[in-house]
Design a protein around this motif. Structure first.
Motif, PDB file in Angstrom:
ATOM      1  N   ASP A  44      -2.404   2.901  -5.503  1.00 59.72           N
ATOM      2  CA  ASP A  44      -2.317   1.503  -5.085  1.00 59.72           C
ATOM      3  C   ASP A  44      -2.412   0.651  -6.346  1.00 59.72           C
ATOM      4  O   ASP A  44      -3.464   0.120  -6.685  1.00 59.72           O
ATOM      5  N   ALA A  45      -1.303   0.580  -7.084  1.00 60.38           N
ATOM      6  CA  ALA A  45      -1.255  -0.134  -8.362  1.00 60.38           C
ATOM      7  C   ALA A  45       0.044  -0.920  -8.412  1.00 60.38           C
ATOM      8  O   ALA A  45       1.054  -0.441  -8.940  1.00 60.38           O
ATOM      9  N   ASP A  60      -3.077   9.271  -4.169  1.00 57.08           N
ATOM     10  CA  ASP A  60      -3.219   7.964  -3.531  1.00 57.08           C
ATOM     11  C   ASP A  60      -3.108   6.897  -4.624  1.00 57.08           C
ATOM     12  O   ASP A  60      -4.005   6.759  -5.453  1.00 57.08           O
ATOM     13  N   ALA A  83     -13.789   0.665   1.937  1.00 54.80           N
ATOM     14  CA  ALA A  83     -14.048  -0.030   0.672  1.00 54.80           C
ATOM     15  C   ALA A  83     -15.361  -0.806   0.736  1.00 54.80           C
ATOM     16  O   ALA A  83     -16.149  -0.796  -0.219  1.00 54.80           O
ATOM     17  N   CYS A 130      -7.431   2.081 -13.107  1.00 55.05           N
ATOM     18  CA  CYS A 130      -8.521   3.021 -12.843  1.00 55.05           C
ATOM     19  C   CYS A 130      -7.943   4.289 -12.232  1.00 55.05           C
ATOM     20  O   CYS A 130      -7.273   4.239 -11.196  1.00 55.05           O
ATOM     21  N   THR A 178      -6.515   9.567  -7.509  1.00 56.78           N
ATOM     22  CA  THR A 178      -6.538   8.204  -6.977  1.00 56.78           C
ATOM     23  C   THR A 178      -6.307   7.231  -8.121  1.00 56.78           C
ATOM     24  O   THR A 178      -6.953   7.339  -9.170  1.00 56.78           O
ATOM     25  N   GLN A 191       0.843  -1.183   0.000  1.00 60.78           N
ATOM     26  CA  GLN A 191       0.000   0.000   0.000  1.00 60.78           C
ATOM     27  C   GLN A 191       0.881   1.236   0.000  1.00 60.78           C
ATOM     28  O   GLN A 191       1.793   1.366   0.819  1.00 60.78           O
ATOM     29  N   ASP A 218      -3.468   0.610   7.126  1.00 61.88           N
ATOM     30  CA  ASP A 218      -4.193   0.265   5.911  1.00 61.88           C
ATOM     31  C   ASP A 218      -4.130  -1.225   5.626  1.00 61.88           C
ATOM     32  O   ASP A 218      -5.046  -1.795   5.041  1.00 61.88           O
ATOM     33  N   ARG A 229      -9.105   1.464   5.517  1.00 57.43           N
ATOM     34  CA  ARG A 229      -9.262   1.289   4.074  1.00 57.43           C
ATOM     35  C   ARG A 229     -10.256   0.175   3.761  1.00 57.43           C
ATOM     36  O   ARG A 229     -11.097   0.293   2.877  1.00 57.43           O
ATOM     37  N   ARG A 282      -5.954   3.054  -8.956  1.00 56.52           N
ATOM     38  CA  ARG A 282      -6.119   1.678  -8.520  1.00 56.52           C
ATOM     39  C   ARG A 282      -5.946   0.748  -9.725  1.00 56.52           C
ATOM     40  O   ARG A 282      -6.286   1.104 -10.844  1.00 56.52           O
ATOM     41  N   ARG A 283      -5.430  -0.436  -9.446  1.00 55.92           N
ATOM     42  CA  ARG A 283      -5.330  -1.465 -10.489  1.00 55.92           C
ATOM     43  C   ARG A 283      -6.299  -2.570 -10.129  1.00 55.92           C
ATOM     44  O   ARG A 283      -6.116  -3.273  -9.127  1.00 55.92           O
ATOM     45  N   GLU A 284      -7.343  -2.706 -10.916  1.00 56.63           N
ATOM     46  CA  GLU A 284      -8.403  -3.668 -10.645  1.00 56.63           C
ATOM     47  C   GLU A 284      -8.464  -4.657 -11.799  1.00 56.63           C
ATOM     48  O   GLU A 284      -8.941  -4.329 -12.883  1.00 56.63           O
TER      49      GLU A 284
END
Length: 443
Positions: A345-346, A343, A41, A390, A381, A5, A30, A37, A383-385
């Motif tokens: 997180d990827a 932020d 979520a 994203c 922000t 994170q 986190d 977190r 994110r890797r989804e």
């Protein structure tokens, strides 16, 4: 292996990074299973599920109206009036189905619209897509309506029952007193029993909400998606359009680089050449001022070098290639005129072109925020989804951003769609403004 994170990068108004918080403490907080977190979520997922169900309730009501119109036309065919109204049925069904396609595209993979319905009843019935839409209309007007109403009832009843001990004494005194439950309430113990029932309803929605949302959306994703042959033709048309947009964006980028070199570094290098020639002639003739000319030539050469570095960074920032997207975005936030939090997180690295697109979209968006939004704070922000990167850029400004009025949004969309990505802009008057970007980045 769990993904590491990253701590959000806070930036003060003077543009410098705020290091007052402890990275290790935030990482432990986190990463803890019940940390902030994780709770946030889960809360966001439940809110999204409720929003999906309520949105599905709206299209289910439209589907019910379309189904009622279909039945009415069928019944009036007995007297001949329905034969005149029959051509409107495919258009009504297609209109309702397009609403559902748009709604589902906001919450997951895009479902491409099919355009106007075929003209004429026979042509419509021969169209496989129209037949699938009729099946969806029947399912969504019944099952979708039931799930939407059930979710709305669960949430409203849960809120009403949980808060019942706070306001039950304000109800009119009757015998028996009106209550939201099947038993009479005479004292605080009975009222707290109602609150306990509300907690049970809330737990039911916590357990069933996401599943209900998926079940409500499943018929639409199953029946409203284009058939294989139509999907292929739409895909070819989409790729042709995005390829043309990518070529236009590439040509525009080349013109920008050419203008930057021509108007900046090239002019300064010409000035250096002129100054060096004048200084050489002054030295050969023992005239004064040669040293001043050489000093001016050196300063001009340094300015030309700085402008060349700026152009190079505009093509692909070295920090992006060397240290990754998180550090590159932190640098953008530090230079933003509006206090910005990043932020990321990827885990892992994406393709260079994907990271460059995310970087330049963020840079353009932060520039727009600084110039036009009158915002006090901004957030980036990442994110890797699954197989998608994203990116969300938010600000608390005045809103009202419109892609039709310039502001770089058209260029951003073209750059994103060239990678088969998607950009969604939400900017109501009064704010806030949110830009959501999805880019394919592999698994």
């Amino acid at each position: 292996m769990a993904a590491r994170q990253r701590k959000p990068a806070e930036t003060r108004r003077d543009g410098r990074q705020d290091d007052r918080t402890d990275d290790r403490t935030d990482a432990r907080t986190d990463a803890r299973p019940g940390g902030r977190r994780g709770v946030a979520a889960r809360a966001r997922d439940l809110f999204d599920a409720f929003e999906h169900l309520v949105g599905g309730l709206g299209t289910a009501l439209l589907a019910l109206a379309g189904l009622a119109w279909l039945v009415l036309v069928a019944l009036t065919c007995v007297i001949g009036l329905g034969l005149l109204l029959a051509p409107t049925v495919p258009r009504v069904v297609r209109s309702v189905a397009e609403r559902e396609r748009s709604r589902l595209s906001l919450w997951g993979p895009e479902i491409v619209g099919l355009g106007p319905a075929p003209a004429g009843v026979r042509a419509a019935l021969a169209d496989r897509a129209v037949r699938r839409e009729l099946c969806w209309l029947l399912v969504h007007a019944t099952l979708g309506l039931f799930l939407g109403l059930a979710a709305l009832t669960l949430v409203v009843d849960a809120v009403q029952d949980v808060t019942y001990p706070l306001w039950w004494r304000t109800l009119p005194v009757e015998d028996p007193a009106p209550t939201p439950v099947f038993w009479d309430v005479h004292d605080d113990a009975d009222a707290w029993a109602v609150a306990l029932l509300g907690v049970g309803l809330a737990v039911c929605f916590l357990a069933l909400g996401k599943g209900m949302a998926r079940l409500q959306a499943w018929p639409g994703r199953r029946l409203l998606a284009p058939t294989a042959d139509m999907d292929l033709s739409l895909r070819v048309a989409h790729l042709s359009a995005t390829r043309a947009a990518a070529l236009d964006a590439h040509a525009a980028e080349l013109r920008r680089i050419e203008r930057s070199l021509h108007d900046g570094a090239q002019n300064r290098l010409v000035a250096v050449t002129v100054l060096l020639g004048a200084a050489r002639r002054a030295l050969s003739q023992n005239r004064p001022g040669a040293e001043d000319m050489l000093e001016r030539a050196q300063e001009t050469a340094e300015q030309a070098l700085a402008e060349l570095r700026t152009v190079v960074r505009g093509i692909l920032p070295p920090v992006l290639a060397d240290r990754g997207l998180a550090d590159a975005l932190a640098g953008l936030a530090a230079n933003c005129a509006v206090p910005c939090r990043v932020d990321v997180d990827a885990p892992g690295r994406c393709a260079a072109s994907i990271e460059a697109t995310a970087y330049f979209v963020s840079a353009e968006a932060l520039t727009n925020i600084s110039r036009h939004s009158r915002a006090r704070h901004a957030t980036v922000t990442v994110r890797r989804e699954g197989g998608r990167l994203c990116l969300r850029i938010e600000d608390d400004g005045v809103g009202g951003a419109d892609e039709r009025h310039g502001s770089g949004l058209t260029g951003m969309r073209g750059r994103i769609e060239a990678h088969d990505g998607r950009l969604t802009l939400t900017s109501p008057p009064g704010g806030p403004t949110t830009i959501d970007v999805e880019l394919p980045c592999g698994s």
